[in-house]
Design an enzyme around this catalytic site. Structure first.
Site, PDB file in Angstrom:
ATOM      1  N   PRO A 167       0.805  -1.232   0.000  1.00 56.26           N
ATOM      2  CA  PRO A 167       0.000   0.000   0.000  1.00 56.26           C
ATOM      3  C   PRO A 167       0.832   1.274   0.000  1.00 56.26           C
ATOM      4  CG  PRO A 167      -0.970  -1.601   1.469  1.00 56.26           C
ATOM      5  CD  PRO A 167       0.345  -2.184   1.017  1.00 56.26           C
ATOM      6  N   CYS A 168       0.379   2.238  -0.823  1.00 55.36           N
ATOM      7  CA  CYS A 168       1.156   3.459  -1.032  1.00 55.36           C
ATOM      8  C   CYS A 168       0.620   4.649  -0.246  1.00 55.36           C
ATOM      9  CB  CYS A 168       1.179   3.810  -2.519  1.00 55.36           C
ATOM     10  SG  CYS A 168      -0.456   4.217  -3.196  1.00 55.36           S
ATOM     11  N   ASN A 169      -0.497   4.476   0.476  1.00 57.48           N
ATOM     12  CA  ASN A 169      -1.164   5.616   1.126  1.00 57.48           C
ATOM     13  C   ASN A 169      -0.204   6.503   1.914  1.00 57.48           C
ATOM     14  OD1 ASN A 169      -2.701   3.089   0.920  1.00 57.48           O
ATOM     15  ND2 ASN A 169      -4.465   4.347   1.444  1.00 57.48           N
ATOM     16  N   TYR A 171       3.025   6.782   1.601  1.00 54.24           N
ATOM     17  CA  TYR A 171       4.229   7.208   0.882  1.00 54.24           C
ATOM     18  C   TYR A 171       3.924   8.217  -0.219  1.00 54.24           C
ATOM     19  CZ  TYR A 171       6.117   3.070   3.180  1.00 54.24           C
ATOM     20  OH  TYR A 171       6.487   2.145   4.115  1.00 54.24           O
ATOM     21  N   SER A 172       2.639   8.379  -0.551  1.00 53.84           N
ATOM     22  CA  SER A 172       2.256   9.255  -1.642  1.00 53.84           C
ATOM     23  C   SER A 172       2.573  10.715  -1.326  1.00 53.84           C
ATOM     24  CB  SER A 172       0.757   9.115  -1.936  1.00 53.84           C
ATOM     25  OG  SER A 172       0.357  10.051  -2.903  1.00 53.84           O
TER      26      SER A 172
END
Length: 380
Positions: free
Chosen positions: A90-92, A94-95
């Site tokens: 999941p990128c939440n 790191y975005s």
């Protein structure tokens, strides 16, 4: 050689569809490709989408709908041995769009379940994917920590910053993808090289206009429901030119948004038909749904899926917002396929055009340390 493949954080099947359609015959006539073995994803609509399009009913019990934190990776009676692990953790957190909490967020630490799977199954190689903001989260320390843990499971890493518009995707979607080759195979000369872009020059990029009109989308296409906008939104959109957003000066005051700043944002931003689109996302409220270059409306989910390079017969399950989320979280199959075919050719010892990996990310992969303290932080 067919690689038995598993996925964590499988999403709606962008990576799986790329793997399913990635294959070639080597100079001896042997077929190289991938075969689905098992996958895990926590969202039920997304799991239904994956099952419907990737495996069908006969293998439905090989796709698990569980929170990865509760998923038993040690249950080898259920989870078969694999040659390949694909995981877009999941990128939440790191975005660059969000608060970028990195390892301190709720989703940031979930990469560790990919580490656990690598330790448990020791596949021949793995492919991990995340947003470009990964390299700068926690002042760059998160990325180095993640690379360090991947290396410690026994793999030689090639991280690279991919711009998918350079690989035939009609979208400016930029991602860090890490390919890991198991140490014993690397010692035998298996060395992954970053595949060269197929459309390296901006003049070659596939445009939004081309993606959405060639061929035209059928009126009865799957997931092609139009949004019913209110009158105020329709009036505002009528003043926004192609490529513009909600802050263009021509919008009368009565239709302007009561929000300060963000003049360079993608809020109510129209696409430019002669360029790749901006990044398709799966979250955000009104104004973030992507907007047609000339028609006063948001794109349909089928149009977003076209920009993400899913075929028109790829049926996303669930309600309209669930489908939007699934499409936004997916990796574009047409871009990812180039990476998978390069990996196949690496193992087949076949030549292909390649480029040097992103230098700064490769420097991070060296993991300069003083004892247990990381002293080298590199960002892109």
């Amino acid at each position: 050689m067919i690689f038995r493949t598993a996925e964590l954080f499988a999403g709606p099947g962008g990576g799986a569809y790329a793997a399913k359609t990635a294959h070639f015959l080597d100079k001896n006539g042997e077929k190289w490709g991938f075969k689905h073995v098992w996958a895990n994803e926590y969202d039920s609509d997304t799991v239904d989408t994956y099952k419907l399009n990737i495996i069908g009913d006969e293998n439905a019990n090989t796709v698990f709908c569980e929170d990865v934190r509760k998923f038993d990776l040690t249950n080898h009676e259920v989870l078969s041995d694999i040659d390949t692990l694909i995981f877009g953790f999941p990128c939440n957190d790191y975005s660059l769009v969000g608060k970028q909490k990195g390892l301190d967020g709720n989703f940031g630490p979930l990469y560790s379940y990919g580490v656990k799977a690598l330790k448990e199954f020791q596949p021949k190689f793995f492919v991990a994917e995340n947003v470009g903001g990964l390299s700068s989260a926690n002042e760059g320390e998160a990325f180095i920590q993640i690379l360090k843990e991947f290396q410690q499971t026994g793999y030689v890493l090639t991280p690279h910053f991919y711009k998918f518009e350079e690989y035939g995707v009609p979208q400016a979607r930029h991602r860090i993808i890490i390919v890991g080759i198991r140490n014993d195979l690397a010692k035998e000369g298996i060395e992954f090289r970053v595949p060269a872009p197929t459309t390296p020059n901006p003049s070659q990029y596939k445009t939004t206009g081309e993606a959405l009109t060639t061929p035209p989308i059928a009126e009865d296409a799957l997931n092609h429901e139009f949004t019913n906008h209110n009158e105020r939104t329709l009036n505002m959109l009528s003043f926004i030119p192609e490529g513009g957003n909600a802050w263009v000066e021509d919008i009368p005051k009565e239709f302007r948004l009561n929000v300060k700043g963000a003049k360079l944002s993608n809020i109510y931003k129209r696409l430019d038909r002669n360029k790749p689109s901006y990044t398709v996302t799966g979250s955000g409220g009104g104004g973030t749904h992507m907007y047609h270059w000339s028609e006063n409306r948001a794109l349909t989910n089928r149009e977003r899926a076209r920009i993400q390079t899913f075929p028109d017969d790829y049926h996303f399950c669930g309600g309209k917002e669930s489908v939007r989320k699934q499409i936004g979280m997916a990796i574009p199959p047409d871009g990812f396929r180039h990476i998978l075919i390069a990996i196949l050719k690496t193992f087949a010892r076949e030549d292909y055009e390649w480029i040097e990996p992103t230098k700064k990310l490769q420097m991070s992969a060296l993991l300069k340390e003083s004892g247990n303290e990381i002293v080298s932080v590199v960002k892109i």
